[in-house]
Design a protein around this motif. Structure first.
Motif, mmCIF file in Angstrom:
data_model
loop_
_atom_site.group_PDB
_atom_site.id
_atom_site.type_symbol
_atom_site.label_atom_id
_atom_site.label_comp_id
_atom_site.label_asym_id
_atom_site.label_seq_id
_atom_site.Cartn_x
_atom_site.Cartn_y
_atom_site.Cartn_z
ATOM 1 N N ASN A 172 0.812 -1.223 0.000
ATOM 2 C CA ASN A 172 0.000 0.000 0.000
ATOM 3 C C ASN A 172 0.843 1.270 0.000
ATOM 4 O O ASN A 172 0.315 2.368 0.064
ATOM 5 N N GLY A 173 2.167 1.116 -0.045
ATOM 6 C CA GLY A 173 3.047 2.274 -0.162
ATOM 7 C C GLY A 173 3.686 2.743 1.131
ATOM 8 O O GLY A 173 4.467 3.694 1.120
ATOM 9 N N ASP A 174 3.367 2.103 2.260
ATOM 10 C CA ASP A 174 4.060 2.450 3.504
ATOM 11 C C ASP A 174 5.525 2.050 3.364
ATOM 12 O O ASP A 174 5.850 1.052 2.731
ATOM 13 N N CYS A 175 6.409 2.824 3.989
ATOM 14 C CA CYS A 175 7.840 2.565 3.877
ATOM 15 C C CYS A 175 8.476 2.605 5.262
ATOM 16 O O CYS A 175 8.122 3.453 6.089
ATOM 17 N N TRP A 176 9.387 1.677 5.508
ATOM 18 C CA TRP A 176 10.145 1.623 6.761
ATOM 19 C C TRP A 176 11.613 1.804 6.428
ATOM 20 O O TRP A 176 12.124 1.202 5.491
ATOM 21 N N HIS B 287 8.843 5.040 10.188
ATOM 22 C CA HIS B 287 7.736 4.535 9.378
ATOM 23 C C HIS B 287 7.126 5.720 8.665
ATOM 24 O O HIS B 287 6.720 6.696 9.297
ATOM 25 N N GLU B 288 7.106 5.649 7.345
ATOM 26 C CA GLU B 288 6.507 6.701 6.524
ATOM 27 C C GLU B 288 5.267 6.118 5.851
ATOM 28 O O GLU B 288 5.379 5.406 4.850
ATOM 29 N N PRO B 289 4.085 6.377 6.440
ATOM 30 C CA PRO B 289 2.862 5.827 5.854
ATOM 31 C C PRO B 289 2.519 6.506 4.535
ATOM 32 O O PRO B 289 2.990 7.611 4.255
ATOM 33 N N ASN B 290 1.695 5.821 3.758
ATOM 34 C CA ASN B 290 1.278 6.402 2.482
ATOM 35 C C ASN B 290 0.401 7.626 2.720
ATOM 36 O O ASN B 290 -0.091 7.857 3.827
ATOM 37 N N ALA C 203 4.876 10.641 9.418
ATOM 38 C CA ALA C 203 5.956 9.717 9.772
ATOM 39 C C ALA C 203 6.071 9.584 11.287
ATOM 40 O O ALA C 203 5.760 10.513 12.031
ATOM 41 N N SER C 204 6.492 8.409 11.716
ATOM 42 C CA SER C 204 6.760 8.174 13.138
ATOM 43 C C SER C 204 8.102 7.479 13.268
ATOM 44 O O SER C 204 8.576 6.838 12.328
ATOM 45 N N GLU C 205 8.710 7.626 14.444
ATOM 46 C CA GLU C 205 10.030 7.041 14.672
ATOM 47 C C GLU C 205 10.036 6.308 16.007
ATOM 48 O O GLU C 205 9.362 6.716 16.951
ATOM 49 N N VAL C 206 10.799 5.223 16.047
ATOM 50 C CA VAL C 206 10.948 4.439 17.265
ATOM 51 C C VAL C 206 12.365 3.881 17.285
ATOM 52 O O VAL C 206 12.936 3.604 16.219
ATOM 53 N N ASP C 207 12.932 3.756 18.499
ATOM 54 C CA ASP C 207 14.286 3.204 18.548
ATOM 55 C C ASP C 207 14.240 1.747 18.085
ATOM 56 O O ASP C 207 13.212 1.077 18.163
ATOM 57 N N ILE C 208 15.361 1.280 17.590
ATOM 58 C CA ILE C 208 15.416 -0.034 16.948
ATOM 59 C C ILE C 208 15.086 -1.158 17.931
ATOM 60 O O ILE C 208 14.426 -2.129 17.577
#
Length: 91
Positions: free
Chosen positions: A13-17, A32-35, A42-47
């Motif tokens: 669906n075009g979401d990108c990590w 995470h860059e959602p469509n 975009a959201s970010e989380v530690d690995i």
């Protein structure tokens, strides 16, 4: 200077990590860059948190694959460096 990043999974669906390394030693996180249809925020989380959420998802599996690949590449570079150092010191 932009943060170095590497995309490791894009959904149908075009979401990108992406894995992002902002600079400091050990500072790595997942973005995470959602469509656009999902809002595109975009959201970010530690690995570590991303991995703790589970690796059963397609993006989780892709991250583990990327980490294995990077580890293998680093091991190969280390071995090549050791061989070069040994050759240099034996001359």
């Amino acid at each position: 200077m932009a943060n170095p990043c590497r995309a490791f999974y894009t959904s149908s669906n075009g979401d990108c990590w992406l894995v992002v390394k902002p600079g400091g030693e050990g500072d790595i996180f997942v973005r995470h860059e959602p469509n656009q249809a999902s809002g595109g925020q975009a959201s970010e989380v530690d690995i570590a948190t991303f991995i703790a959420r589970g690796t059963g998802s397609p993006e989780g599996k892709a991250l583990i694959d990327l980490l294995r690949q990077l580890s293998t590449e680093q091991d190969r570079e280390d071995m090549e460096r050791l061989a070069a150092d040994k050759e240099h010191t034996s001359k």
